[in-house]
Design a protein around this motif. Structure first.
Motif, mmCIF file in Angstrom:
data_model
loop_
_atom_site.group_PDB
_atom_site.id
_atom_site.type_symbol
_atom_site.label_atom_id
_atom_site.label_comp_id
_atom_site.label_asym_id
_atom_site.label_seq_id
_atom_site.Cartn_x
_atom_site.Cartn_y
_atom_site.Cartn_z
ATOM 1 N N ARG A 4 0.852 -1.280 -0.093
ATOM 2 C CA ARG A 4 0.029 -0.200 -0.054
ATOM 3 C C ARG A 4 0.734 1.330 -0.031
ATOM 4 N NH1 ARG A 4 -1.327 3.242 3.702
ATOM 5 N NH2 ARG A 4 -0.773 2.061 5.502
ATOM 6 N N GLU A 5 1.775 1.325 0.996
ATOM 7 C CA GLU A 5 2.863 2.511 0.921
ATOM 8 C C GLU A 5 3.428 2.637 -0.192
ATOM 9 O OE1 GLU A 5 3.813 2.514 5.662
ATOM 10 O OE2 GLU A 5 4.936 1.073 4.585
ATOM 11 N N GLU A 6 4.129 1.539 -0.977
ATOM 12 C CA GLU A 6 4.656 1.457 -2.203
ATOM 13 C C GLU A 6 4.055 2.046 -3.323
ATOM 14 O OE1 GLU A 6 6.404 -1.526 -5.426
ATOM 15 O OE2 GLU A 6 6.430 -2.176 -3.291
ATOM 16 N N VAL A 27 -1.964 17.194 -1.685
ATOM 17 C CA VAL A 27 -2.216 16.988 -0.274
ATOM 18 C C VAL A 27 -1.895 15.740 0.255
ATOM 19 C CG1 VAL A 27 -4.034 17.123 1.656
ATOM 20 C CG2 VAL A 27 -3.902 18.906 -0.271
ATOM 21 N N ASP A 28 -2.295 14.585 -0.541
ATOM 22 C CA ASP A 28 -2.168 13.050 -0.085
ATOM 23 C C ASP A 28 -2.632 12.303 -1.180
ATOM 24 O OD1 ASP A 28 -1.526 11.331 1.694
ATOM 25 O OD2 ASP A 28 -3.488 11.286 2.799
ATOM 26 N N VAL A 29 -2.088 11.141 -0.782
ATOM 27 C CA VAL A 29 -2.390 9.849 -1.873
ATOM 28 C C VAL A 29 -2.736 8.609 -0.949
ATOM 29 C CG1 VAL A 29 -1.708 8.490 -3.521
ATOM 30 C CG2 VAL A 29 -1.142 10.901 -3.908
ATOM 31 N N GLU A 30 -3.860 8.130 -1.385
ATOM 32 C CA GLU A 30 -3.917 6.993 -0.324
ATOM 33 C C GLU A 30 -4.524 5.711 -1.010
ATOM 34 O OE1 GLU A 30 -6.921 8.185 2.887
ATOM 35 O OE2 GLU A 30 -8.509 8.129 1.377
ATOM 36 N N PHE A 71 1.786 -0.451 -12.265
ATOM 37 C CA PHE A 71 2.436 -1.193 -11.013
ATOM 38 C C PHE A 71 1.617 -1.708 -10.050
ATOM 39 C CE2 PHE A 71 2.414 3.489 -10.440
ATOM 40 C CZ PHE A 71 1.966 3.684 -9.307
ATOM 41 N N ILE A 72 0.242 -1.592 -10.278
ATOM 42 C CA ILE A 72 -0.616 -1.913 -9.169
ATOM 43 C C ILE A 72 -1.706 -3.208 -9.865
ATOM 44 C CG2 ILE A 72 -2.757 -1.326 -7.818
ATOM 45 C CD1 ILE A 72 -1.924 1.648 -7.667
ATOM 46 N N PRO A 73 -1.348 -4.403 -9.385
ATOM 47 C CA PRO A 73 -2.019 -5.686 -10.207
ATOM 48 C C PRO A 73 -3.597 -5.670 -9.682
ATOM 49 C CG PRO A 73 -0.722 -6.132 -8.152
ATOM 50 C CD PRO A 73 -0.419 -4.722 -8.524
#
Length: 155
Positions: A4-6, A27-30, A71-73
């Motif tokens: 998740r952090e990656e 501001v942020d990415v989650e 990069f997100i499977p």
């Protein structure tokens, strides 16, 4: 570093040039799982606030880069939005942007039997923050005692 952090960090790196080019703030990415679905959320801001058109512009550009880098499977839903009024201050840049602004603070452990404060954020560091209360008194609060801090807003 968790997956998740990656994913969040890689997404931030992809977003930075787009954000800078358009004079926005990231501001942020989650990357979170809610109700069985994964969501990749980017929160953006700018002086004067964010419009739907701003969100669409960033979303399209980011979507293209995410497809290219892939990069997100997992299957996920991409959302780009403003941070909203009630969003917590989390990162150092959130605190820096909020200096001399009114904040609401909720504590884990009360100070003089009080667990909620509203005041002007005057300074902060890794260990503590200092707030000027409405009565003019300065209150130093250890960051480890802060359950929630966000910009205050009046309606």
């Amino acid at each position: 570093m968790t997956k998740r952090e990656e994913y969040e960090l890689k997404t931030e790196k992809l977003l930075e040039p787009i954000i800078q080019k358009n004079n926005f703030d990231l501001v942020d990415v989650e990357y979170v799982k809610e109700g069985g679905n994964w969501y990749l959320r980017a929160y953006i801001d700018k002086e004067g606030g964010i419009s739907v058109d701003d969100c669409e512009l960033i979303s399209r550009a980011l979507s293209d880069l995410l497809d290219e880098h892939d990069f997100i499977p997992d299957a996920y839903i991409l959302e780009v939005s403003s941070p909203g009024l009630g969003r917590q201050l989390k990162k150092e840049k959130d605190f820096a942007r909020s200096i001399n602004k009114e904040v609401e603070i909720k504590l884990f452990k009360g100070i003089d039997k009080q667990k909620e404060f509203v005041g002007l954020l005057t300074e902060y560091d890794q260990e503590k923050l200092v707030v000027e209360l409405e009565n003019g008194n300065m209150l130093e609060i250890p960051r480890s005692n802060i359950a929630l801090i966000r910009l205050a807003f009046d309606f």
